[in-house]
Design a protein around this motif. Structure first.
Motif, PDB file in Angstrom:
ATOM      1  N   SER A 142      -5.409   6.822   1.170  1.00 43.79           N
ATOM      2  CA  SER A 142      -6.636   6.079   1.468  1.00 43.79           C
ATOM      3  C   SER A 142      -6.573   4.677   0.855  1.00 43.79           C
ATOM      4  N   ALA A 143      -5.979   4.574  -0.338  1.00 44.95           N
ATOM      5  CA  ALA A 143      -5.864   3.247  -0.943  1.00 44.95           C
ATOM      6  C   ALA A 143      -4.943   2.369  -0.097  1.00 44.95           C
ATOM      7  N   ALA A 144      -3.820   2.949   0.352  1.00 43.60           N
ATOM      8  CA  ALA A 144      -2.877   2.174   1.160  1.00 43.60           C
ATOM      9  C   ALA A 144      -3.483   1.800   2.510  1.00 43.60           C
ATOM     10  N   THR A 145      -4.353   2.656   3.045  1.00 45.90           N
ATOM     11  CA  THR A 145      -5.045   2.333   4.294  1.00 45.90           C
ATOM     12  C   THR A 145      -5.890   1.074   4.115  1.00 45.90           C
ATOM     13  N   GLY A 146      -6.625   1.026   2.998  1.00 52.58           N
ATOM     14  CA  GLY A 146      -7.466  -0.136   2.734  1.00 52.58           C
ATOM     15  C   GLY A 146      -6.645  -1.406   2.580  1.00 52.58           C
ATOM     16  N   ILE A 147      -5.543  -1.296   1.852  1.00 50.66           N
ATOM     17  CA  ILE A 147      -4.701  -2.482   1.633  1.00 50.66           C
ATOM     18  C   ILE A 147      -4.092  -2.935   2.964  1.00 50.66           C
ATOM     19  N   ALA A 148      -3.632  -1.975   3.765  1.00 47.91           N
ATOM     20  CA  ALA A 148      -3.015  -2.325   5.047  1.00 47.91           C
ATOM     21  C   ALA A 148      -4.026  -3.029   5.961  1.00 47.91           C
ATOM     22  N   ALA A 149      -5.263  -2.536   5.982  1.00 49.54           N
ATOM     23  CA  ALA A 149      -6.292  -3.168   6.821  1.00 49.54           C
ATOM     24  C   ALA A 149      -6.542  -4.597   6.344  1.00 49.54           C
ATOM     25  N   GLY A 166       1.603  -8.428  12.727  1.00 48.28           N
ATOM     26  CA  GLY A 166       2.437  -7.552  11.907  1.00 48.28           C
ATOM     27  C   GLY A 166       2.352  -6.102  12.340  1.00 48.28           C
ATOM     28  N   ASN A 167       3.010  -5.226  11.558  1.00 45.31           N
ATOM     29  CA  ASN A 167       3.076  -3.820  11.930  1.00 45.31           C
ATOM     30  C   ASN A 167       2.296  -2.984  10.927  1.00 45.31           C
ATOM     31  N   PHE A 168       1.368  -2.171  11.428  1.00 46.87           N
ATOM     32  CA  PHE A 168       0.506  -1.395  10.534  1.00 46.87           C
ATOM     33  C   PHE A 168       1.299  -0.470   9.631  1.00 46.87           C
ATOM     34  N   TRP A 169       2.264   0.265  10.201  1.00 50.64           N
ATOM     35  CA  TRP A 169       3.036   1.245   9.408  1.00 50.64           C
ATOM     36  C   TRP A 169       3.785   0.535   8.284  1.00 50.64           C
ATOM     37  N   ASP A 170       4.288  -0.651   8.589  1.00 51.31           N
ATOM     38  CA  ASP A 170       5.010  -1.426   7.598  1.00 51.31           C
ATOM     39  C   ASP A 170       4.097  -1.767   6.412  1.00 51.31           C
ATOM     40  N   TYR A 171       2.908  -2.305   6.730  1.00 55.34           N
ATOM     41  CA  TYR A 171       1.937  -2.628   5.666  1.00 55.34           C
ATOM     42  C   TYR A 171       1.593  -1.386   4.859  1.00 55.34           C
ATOM     43  N   PHE A 172       1.339  -0.307   5.595  1.00 52.55           N
ATOM     44  CA  PHE A 172       0.860   0.923   4.952  1.00 52.55           C
ATOM     45  C   PHE A 172       1.917   1.501   4.010  1.00 52.55           C
ATOM     46  N   VAL A 173       3.130   1.654   4.517  1.00 53.42           N
ATOM     47  CA  VAL A 173       4.178   2.281   3.700  1.00 53.42           C
ATOM     48  C   VAL A 173       4.538   1.390   2.515  1.00 53.42           C
ATOM     49  N   LYS A 174       4.628   0.075   2.759  1.00 51.18           N
ATOM     50  CA  LYS A 174       4.988  -0.800   1.637  1.00 51.18           C
ATOM     51  C   LYS A 174       3.885  -0.872   0.579  1.00 51.18           C
ATOM     52  N   SER A 175       2.640  -0.693   0.979  1.00 51.66           N
ATOM     53  CA  SER A 175       1.568  -0.635  -0.021  1.00 51.66           C
ATOM     54  C   SER A 175       1.822   0.518  -0.979  1.00 51.66           C
ATOM     55  N   ILE A 176       2.395   1.592  -0.450  1.00 50.71           N
ATOM     56  CA  ILE A 176       2.687   2.742  -1.309  1.00 50.71           C
ATOM     57  C   ILE A 176       3.970   2.515  -2.107  1.00 50.71           C
ATOM     58  N   THR A 177       5.055   2.151  -1.417  1.00 58.48           N
ATOM     59  CA  THR A 177       6.345   2.093  -2.113  1.00 58.48           C
ATOM     60  C   THR A 177       6.471   0.887  -3.034  1.00 58.48           C
ATOM     61  N   ARG A 178       5.759  -0.200  -2.734  1.00 58.57           N
ATOM     62  CA  ARG A 178       5.931  -1.416  -3.541  1.00 58.57           C
ATOM     63  C   ARG A 178       4.782  -1.686  -4.498  1.00 58.57           C
ATOM     64  N   GLY A 379      -8.490  -3.089  -1.154  1.00 56.95           N
ATOM     65  CA  GLY A 379      -8.467  -3.663   0.184  1.00 56.95           C
ATOM     66  C   GLY A 379      -9.849  -3.832   0.772  1.00 56.95           C
ATOM     67  N   VAL A 380     -10.631  -2.766   0.787  1.00 56.72           N
ATOM     68  CA  VAL A 380     -11.941  -2.833   1.439  1.00 56.72           C
ATOM     69  C   VAL A 380     -12.928  -3.709   0.683  1.00 56.72           C
ATOM     70  N   GLY A 381     -12.719  -3.905  -0.625  1.00 61.79           N
ATOM     71  CA  GLY A 381     -13.615  -4.781  -1.378  1.00 61.79           C
ATOM     72  C   GLY A 381     -13.618  -6.167  -0.771  1.00 61.79           C
ATOM     73  N   PHE A 382     -12.407  -6.683  -0.518  1.00 58.90           N
ATOM     74  CA  PHE A 382     -12.343  -8.015   0.067  1.00 58.90           C
ATOM     75  C   PHE A 382     -12.797  -8.000   1.527  1.00 58.90           C
ATOM     76  N   LEU A 383     -12.584  -6.911   2.238  1.00 53.07           N
ATOM     77  CA  LEU A 383     -13.064  -6.839   3.629  1.00 53.07           C
ATOM     78  C   LEU A 383     -14.586  -6.985   3.670  1.00 53.07           C
ATOM     79  N   ASN A 384     -15.281  -6.322   2.719  1.00 47.50           N
ATOM     80  CA  ASN A 384     -16.731  -6.470   2.662  1.00 47.50           C
ATOM     81  C   ASN A 384     -17.117  -7.899   2.321  1.00 47.50           C
ATOM     82  N   PHE A 385     -16.373  -8.463   1.386  1.00 45.44           N
ATOM     83  CA  PHE A 385     -16.646  -9.833   0.971  1.00 45.44           C
ATOM     84  C   PHE A 385     -16.441 -10.789   2.147  1.00 45.44           C
TER      85      PHE A 385
END
Lengths: 571, 189
Positions: A142-149, A166-178, A379-385
């Protein structure tokens, strides 16, 4: 200066220092530049090859959302099925039972949406399997979902981008691995060496000094508590969350958990500046968020350190502040700091019982969740902002009589409609939920349910109303902390907060991504003398005003009936 | 839809293996090298395990330093606080007032305004292992009398058990009640 105050100041400065470094790192990762975690790339390649994903395929904003919603739906079903059958799954040394369907509905949504509202208690209604394979997995996911969005929005803000975001899966997976996994690893090791259990052994039984038999719940806690904070999740191992001595053994672990829950929300603000090369813009945003947070923090600290006037009347000494629901090893000042940080971010882990906090503190915590954009969630904090920025740009444009522009794109009716809907959704679901529960409580107190509405609340009067208002604020803000006196594990609360959580999660992701996607597709207008400068303190004040007007106007009446009324009844 | 569902399913499977399987197992492996070997650190007295170092336990006898009130009666498999609000009349006039009365009965030399609030309010976890130095000192006279020791002796013992703030500068001072009480029992012989 006293050691409790020094501790809090040190904690914040440490957080800020780490967040700046991390922000730089995040920008490098997603700009595709070299970074110190490049050794993870074989792991990433393996993950992508196994999943049959081509990260070169760029997506437009709609495709991003399809990917996001598809994988989230899969997790929801997976989590629900695991929870209603956990008794029969492995890793259940304490022999805990299945969750009921309504509880599993609430819990699955709760972890999927990064909320982590816990209507169950970890010791008795979860197993080691569900704690790790459902909760901890969703902590990461869920955290990586927010960062990817958020990265989709970052990308859309870049100059002259059109459709390709860009590519969603790329953002999502790298949020986790990096980001999430390596930092969690470090945190978990720190926690383990400070006494947090890591093994899979079940309950232990010991006989204490006075001869009482005590059953001690344990488990592989440290790994989960690390990502619980880093991912602004907050769903803990034990019922008492981070007040539990095995989930937060000492002041050092407390500091670690505090730093962990703030670094990513702050780092992402700085990452935006590094990513777009607009550092001043991130300083303005950081400034607004920090001032907003401080204004919640100071009254809370004052109220908690001063102690409860009603207890002072009973004649005891309150030199150590208000101690109901608090732990000696953290003290009231640090606990007040935690209360605010956990509610301005969407973490919602607790190192004290919020229900027993002073009324003013309760009001400040609720406002943190009602604004939901000062630091905010992963991620979602800034989306709300971002929604508030769009509204502020629009209003500023109207004030000077020009078509509002933001980062070289005109903001028009369609974007404003989306932004207004998202901004109003939050107060709507909180207030409608609270109104509905109050109505049921008043008109059907003795309804023949498993828990009668008259038995919902743990406290009478204004404070009882606050318990309900807090619960929906927490659900809508995807925070997850609670005024835990509320008896929430029953059909009414499980279902209603479940619905609020899911609306409060996905619409505020869809809205900003849609706006950013639409804007990125528009013709780029180069900056001119008439452009509203987005990196000035004037604009910062403008955003702050918009936030306060929307939050204050919408929520003031409800706050007046709850914590504010209670505060004045204390005198 | 196939373009999304299939990769999403496979990605979910592989991430569950890595994040919920491999990662905590590595942490569990590292945990073997920590003081409690990852099982939680226990405390021994007279050759038997009498508790967990971090988890508070019930002490109500006069010859022991009392732990803070617990809303869950120190049940370490059902942690939690009272969740009583600050203006709740039942809470103020039954729970807190009752604890004040009990404390005064057992500590006749103590005046009401000297009792630190932590001794009459329940902790957040219900398992708070600590007291503040003031919370321990106020009990010295009772403990000394019940054990036939001098107040000076007991007071020195409390001082020796005060744990300093982190690095000497961050956070409050505290006293671990279990360790203090074990030291008391050892003092007797």
């Amino acid at each position: 200066m006293n050691t409790e105050l020094l501790g809090v100041i040190f904690t914040y400065l440490l957080t800020l220092a780490i967040a700046i470094v991390l922000g730089k790192h995040i920008a490098r990762v997603f700009k595709g530049e070299k970074n110190w975690l490049d050794f993870m790339s074989p792991v990433e390649r393996f993950i992508f090859r196994f999943s049959g994903i081509d990260t070169k395929r760029e997506m437009n904003w709609k495709q991003h959302l399809y990917a996001l919603l598809t994988i989230n739906s899969i997790w929801l079903i997976y989590a629900f099925v695991c929870l209603i059958s956990q008794a029969h799954l492995p890793l259940n040394p304490d022999g805990n039972p299945n969750q009921t369907p309504d509880l599993a509905f609430n819990t699955a949504i709760s972890f999927l949406t990064n909320t982590n509202m816990q209507d169950y208690s970890g010791e008795s209604l979860a197993t080691y399997f569900t704690q790790h394979f459902v909760f901890m997995f969703l902590h990461f996911a869920s955290a990586a979902t927010g960062i990817a969005a958020l990265l989709v929005v970052f990308r859309a803000l870049k100059d002259k981008v059109t459709d390709k975001l860009g590519n969603f899966w790329d953002y999502f997976v790298k949020s986790i691995t990096r980001i999430l996994l390596p930092i969690s690893f470090v945190i978990a090791v720190i926690l383990a060496f400070n006494g947090m259990p890591t093994s899979y052994k079940g309950k232990d039984t010991v006989i204490g000094m006075q001869g009482d038999t005590v059953h001690v719940s344990r488990g592989p806690v440290a790994a989960m508590v690390a990502i619980k904070h880093l991912g602004t999740n907050g769903g803990g191992w034990f019922g008492a969350n981070s007040a539990h001595p095995l989930e937060n053994p000492n002041y050092l672990t407390n500091t670690t958990e505090l730093v962990a829950q703030l670094i990513i929300p702050i780092a992402l603000v700085f990452a935006l500046g590094f990513y777009l090369n607009k550092k001043k813009f991130s300083y303005v945003i950081y400034g607004v968020m920090t001032v907003g947070t401080l204004l919640f923090l100071l009254p809370t600290i004052a109220a908690e350190v001063q102690g409860n006037p009603a207890i002072a009347k009973l004649g005891v000494s309150q030199t150590t502040g208000a101690m109901e629901g608090k732990e000696v090893r953290f003290g009231p000042l640090n606990t007040a700091y935690w209360c605010i940080m956990t509610t301005v971010t969407s973490t919602g882990s607790t190192n004290s019982m919020h229900d027993s906090a002073m009324p003013i503190s309760g009001a400040m915590m609720m406002m943190g969740m009602m604004v939901n954009a000062f630091y905010g969630g992963c991620g979602v904090g800034f989306l709300n902002f971002y929604i508030f920025i769009i509204i502020a740009v629009f209003i500023s444009g109207l004030m000077v009589g020009r078509t509002p522009e933001f980062f070289g794109r005109k903001i028009e009716a369609r974007e404003m409609k989306i932004a207004s809907l998202i901004a109003l959704l939050h107060p709507f679901i909180i207030l409608v939920g609270t109104a509905l529960s109050s109505y049921v409580l008043v008109h059907f107190p003795n309804a023949n349910w498993s828990v009668k509405p008259s038995a919902w609340l743990n406290n009478p009067g204004y404070h009882g109303f606050s318990e309900m208002l807090y619960q929906y604020s927490s659900a809508a803000a995807n925070n997850g902390s609670g005024f835990a006196g509320l008896t929430a594990n029953n059909l009414f609360w499980n279902i209603s907060t479940g619905i609020v959580m899911i609306l409060g999660r996905f619409l505020p992701i869809i809205g900003p991504v849609a706006i950013a996607g639409i804007l990125a597709n528009k013709k780029f207008v180069p900056e001119s003398a008439g452009t509203l400068k987005s990196d000035t303190s004037t604009f910062g004040i403008m955003i702050y005003a918009v936030i306060i007007i929307i939050a204050a106007l919408a929520f003031f009446p409800a706050l007046a009936l709850g914590p504010i009324a209670e505060h004045f009844s204390l005198k | 839809m196939k373009t999304y569902i299939l990769p999403a399913l496979k990605l979910t499977v592989i991430l569950i293996v890595i994040l919920a399987g491999v990662y905590p197992l590595i942490i569990a492996g590292i945990g073997k090298f920590t003081p409690g070997h990852g099982d939680g650190e226990t405390v021994q007295y007279k050759g038997r395990t009498v508790g967990y170092a971090l988890i508070g336990q019930k002490f109500t006898k006069d010859e022991y330093f009392w732990s803070r009130p617990s809303a869950v009666d120190y049940k370490a498999d059902a942690s939690g606080g009272s969740n009583k609000g600050p203006t709740n009349p039942d809470y103020l006039h039954k729970d807190v007032q009752g604890r004040i009365d009990t404390f005064l009965k057992h500590n006749p030399t103590v005046k009401k305004e000297q009792i630190p609030a932590e001794l009459v309010t329940a902790s957040g976890s219900g398992l708070d292992p600590d007291l503040s130095p003031a919370g321990a000192k106020i009990q010295v006279a009772r403990v000394a009398k019940a054990r036939g020791l001098s107040e000076q002796q007991v007071s020195t013992l409390v001082d020796a058990h005060i744990e300093k703030p982190l690095l000497g500068v961050f956070g409050p001072e505290k006293v671990n009640v279990l360790k203090l009480n074990i030291a008391l029992d050892e003092l007797k012989k």
